[in-house]
Write a protein that holds these residues in place. Structure first.
Motif, PDB file in Angstrom:
ATOM      1  N   GLU A   1     -25.173  42.024  43.979  1.00 42.87           N
ATOM      2  CA  GLU A   1     -25.211  42.456  42.581  1.00 42.87           C
ATOM      3  C   GLU A   1     -25.906  43.809  42.454  1.00 42.87           C
ATOM      4  O   GLU A   1     -25.423  44.701  41.730  1.00 42.87           O
ATOM      5  N   LEU A   2     -27.007  43.992  43.173  1.00 45.11           N
ATOM      6  CA  LEU A   2     -27.730  45.259  43.092  1.00 45.11           C
ATOM      7  C   LEU A   2     -26.925  46.404  43.701  1.00 45.11           C
ATOM      8  O   LEU A   2     -26.963  47.534  43.191  1.00 45.11           O
TER       9      LEU A   2
ATOM     10  N   GLU B   1     -37.371  44.380  47.222  1.00 44.98           N
ATOM     11  CA  GLU B   1     -37.444  42.929  47.119  1.00 44.98           C
ATOM     12  C   GLU B   1     -36.233  42.333  47.839  1.00 44.98           C
ATOM     13  O   GLU B   1     -35.111  42.798  47.634  1.00 44.98           O
ATOM     14  N   THR B   2     -36.451  41.322  48.657  1.00 49.39           N
ATOM     15  CA  THR B   2     -35.336  40.712  49.380  1.00 49.39           C
ATOM     16  C   THR B   2     -34.652  39.598  48.590  1.00 49.39           C
ATOM     17  O   THR B   2     -33.547  39.190  48.938  1.00 49.39           O
ATOM     18  N   ASP B   3     -35.288  39.123  47.527  1.00 52.48           N
ATOM     19  CA  ASP B   3     -34.679  38.122  46.650  1.00 52.48           C
ATOM     20  C   ASP B   3     -34.923  38.531  45.199  1.00 52.48           C
ATOM     21  O   ASP B   3     -35.648  37.871  44.453  1.00 52.48           O
ATOM     22  N   PRO B   4     -34.316  39.644  44.768  1.00 49.63           N
ATOM     23  CA  PRO B   4     -34.598  40.173  43.428  1.00 49.63           C
ATOM     24  C   PRO B   4     -34.072  39.262  42.335  1.00 49.63           C
ATOM     25  O   PRO B   4     -32.965  38.717  42.430  1.00 49.63           O
ATOM     26  N   GLN B   5     -34.854  39.089  41.287  1.00 47.40           N
ATOM     27  CA  GLN B   5     -34.483  38.248  40.160  1.00 47.40           C
ATOM     28  C   GLN B   5     -34.742  39.006  38.866  1.00 47.40           C
ATOM     29  O   GLN B   5     -35.641  39.850  38.792  1.00 47.40           O
ATOM     30  N   THR B   6     -33.966  38.687  37.839  1.00 43.55           N
ATOM     31  CA  THR B   6     -34.166  39.292  36.535  1.00 43.55           C
ATOM     32  C   THR B   6     -33.698  38.322  35.462  1.00 43.55           C
ATOM     33  O   THR B   6     -33.088  37.281  35.766  1.00 43.55           O
TER      34      THR B   6
ATOM     35  N   TRP C   1     -29.932  41.362  33.328  1.00 40.26           N
ATOM     36  CA  TRP C   1     -30.203  42.741  32.896  1.00 40.26           C
ATOM     37  C   TRP C   1     -31.155  43.451  33.858  1.00 40.26           C
ATOM     38  O   TRP C   1     -32.186  42.904  34.242  1.00 40.26           O
ATOM     39  N   TRP C   2     -30.782  44.691  34.223  1.00 43.36           N
ATOM     40  CA  TRP C   2     -31.616  45.562  35.060  1.00 43.36           C
ATOM     41  C   TRP C   2     -31.749  46.915  34.376  1.00 43.36           C
ATOM     42  O   TRP C   2     -30.844  47.340  33.643  1.00 43.36           O
ATOM     43  N   VAL C   3     -32.838  47.598  34.613  1.00 46.82           N
ATOM     44  CA  VAL C   3     -33.003  48.966  34.117  1.00 46.82           C
ATOM     45  C   VAL C   3     -32.670  49.924  35.258  1.00 46.82           C
ATOM     46  O   VAL C   3     -33.288  49.881  36.326  1.00 46.82           O
TER      47      VAL C   3
ATOM     48  N   LEU D   1     -34.150  51.254  40.258  1.00 49.02           N
ATOM     49  CA  LEU D   1     -33.713  50.069  39.531  1.00 49.02           C
ATOM     50  C   LEU D   1     -34.901  49.130  39.383  1.00 49.02           C
ATOM     51  O   LEU D   1     -35.621  48.874  40.350  1.00 49.02           O
ATOM     52  N   TRP D   2     -35.095  48.622  38.140  1.00 47.06           N
ATOM     53  CA  TRP D   2     -36.165  47.674  37.842  1.00 47.06           C
ATOM     54  C   TRP D   2     -35.563  46.385  37.289  1.00 47.06           C
ATOM     55  O   TRP D   2     -34.503  46.403  36.674  1.00 47.06           O
ATOM     56  N   ASN D   3     -36.282  45.280  37.459  1.00 53.80           N
ATOM     57  CA  ASN D   3     -35.841  44.054  36.795  1.00 53.80           C
ATOM     58  C   ASN D   3     -36.374  44.035  35.359  1.00 53.80           C
ATOM     59  O   ASN D   3     -37.055  44.970  34.910  1.00 53.80           O
ATOM     60  N   SER D   4     -36.081  42.977  34.632  1.00 53.12           N
ATOM     61  CA  SER D   4     -36.428  42.921  33.210  1.00 53.12           C
ATOM     62  C   SER D   4     -37.929  42.881  32.967  1.00 53.12           C
ATOM     63  O   SER D   4     -38.394  43.185  31.863  1.00 53.12           O
ATOM     64  N   ALA D   5     -38.719  42.529  33.991  1.00 53.20           N
ATOM     65  CA  ALA D   5     -40.177  42.482  33.855  1.00 53.20           C
ATOM     66  C   ALA D   5     -40.834  43.805  34.239  1.00 53.20           C
ATOM     67  O   ALA D   5     -42.060  43.923  34.181  1.00 53.20           O
TER      68      ALA D   5
END
Length: 259
Positions: free
Chosen positions: A177-178, A210-215, A219-221, A240-244
């Motif tokens: 996805e990323l 991150e090897t297991d990115p979650q958001t 949604w990603w920035v 790229l950032w996650n929602s947090a």
């Protein structure tokens, strides 16, 4: 058609394949860069299944990639904790994309320096304005949702920042996805262009933080920022950032600026 259907013909074997629904991912004469990079990555992990987590990639967009491609992959080096693979796409017998993927097992850390959430991190995606739903290239309108993540618009500082997510991400692993999302925005240099003209990505290098990115809710920035633009080219930093607000990708790209 789902992204899994698009990737279904990829078996990991060296072969010429036809990609279903390829026209849905075209950007002018070529497949969108994130889609062609994902094809190379998918071929690599299906050709060599016993791989540690992906840590980094270097992708060269050599020539246009169409709906019929030949896939090749090989292990370049295999160490105790690191495997380095080359995965390539050929079009009509000529090299069209070359990708170098680095997979590595985690190690006991000897340096700790976490990334910081940006002080100007945008409001949540659900509170942000929808953009590019009725403009921009068709691959973007067909496959992604894009929302505003910065106050400025038009000419100015060469930075483009947006909330982005895939419309159809079912059964797609987070790393795939990323890769599909990481190259989704136009270059930051777009804001510094003196007149409208074509743009074309030449390469893309990134590190996965991150090897297991979650958001949240997909949604990603995404942010593209020109570090230097002149002589028809722009050096871009892609993040790229996650929602947090946790950064998950740090990348660089060279972009040709025409017109």
């Amino acid at each position: 058609m789902s992204i899994q259907s698009f990737l279904a013909p990829i078996t990991g074997q060296t072969a010429v394949i036809d990609l279903p629904d390829a026209e849905n991912w075209m950007q002018g004469r070529t497949l969108y860069g994130g889609a062609s990079a994902l094809i190379a990555y998918t071929h690599a992990i299906r050709a060599f299944t016993d791989l540690p987590p992906l840590r980094a990639a270097q992708v060269g967009f050599v020539a246009p990639v169409g709906g019929r491609v030949e896939l090749r992959a090989e292990i370049v080096r295999q160490g105790r904790s690191v495997k380095q693979l080359r995965s390539e796409l050929y079009q009509d017998g000529a090299l069209a994309l070359t990708a170098f993927f680095l997979f590595a097992q985690p190690r006991e850390p000897n340096a700790l320096y976490p990334t910081m959430k940006p002080s100007d991190f945008p409001p949540p995606a659900e509170e942000s304005e929808d953009v590019m739903s009725d403009k921009g290239p068709s691959f973007l309108r067909n496959n992604f949702e894009i929302r505003r993540a910065q106050d400025v618009s038009g000419p100015g500082e060469p930075v483009v920042r947006r909330w982005a997510r895939l419309k159809h991400r079912e059964e797609l692993d987070p790393i795939s996805e990323l890769i599909l999302l990481g190259d989704v925005l136009p270059p930051g240099a777009m804001r510094a262009m003196q007149r409208q003209g074509p743009i074309s990505s030449i390469n893309w290098s990134f590190n996965l933080l991150e090897t297991d990115p979650q958001t949240e809710d997909g949604w990603w920035v995404s942010e593209n920022a020109s570090q230097h633009a002149d002589n028809g080219y722009s050096s871009e930093r892609l993040r790229l950032w996650n929602s947090a607000g946790q950064q998950v990708i740090d990348g660089l790209q060279s972009v040709a600026i025409f017109g």
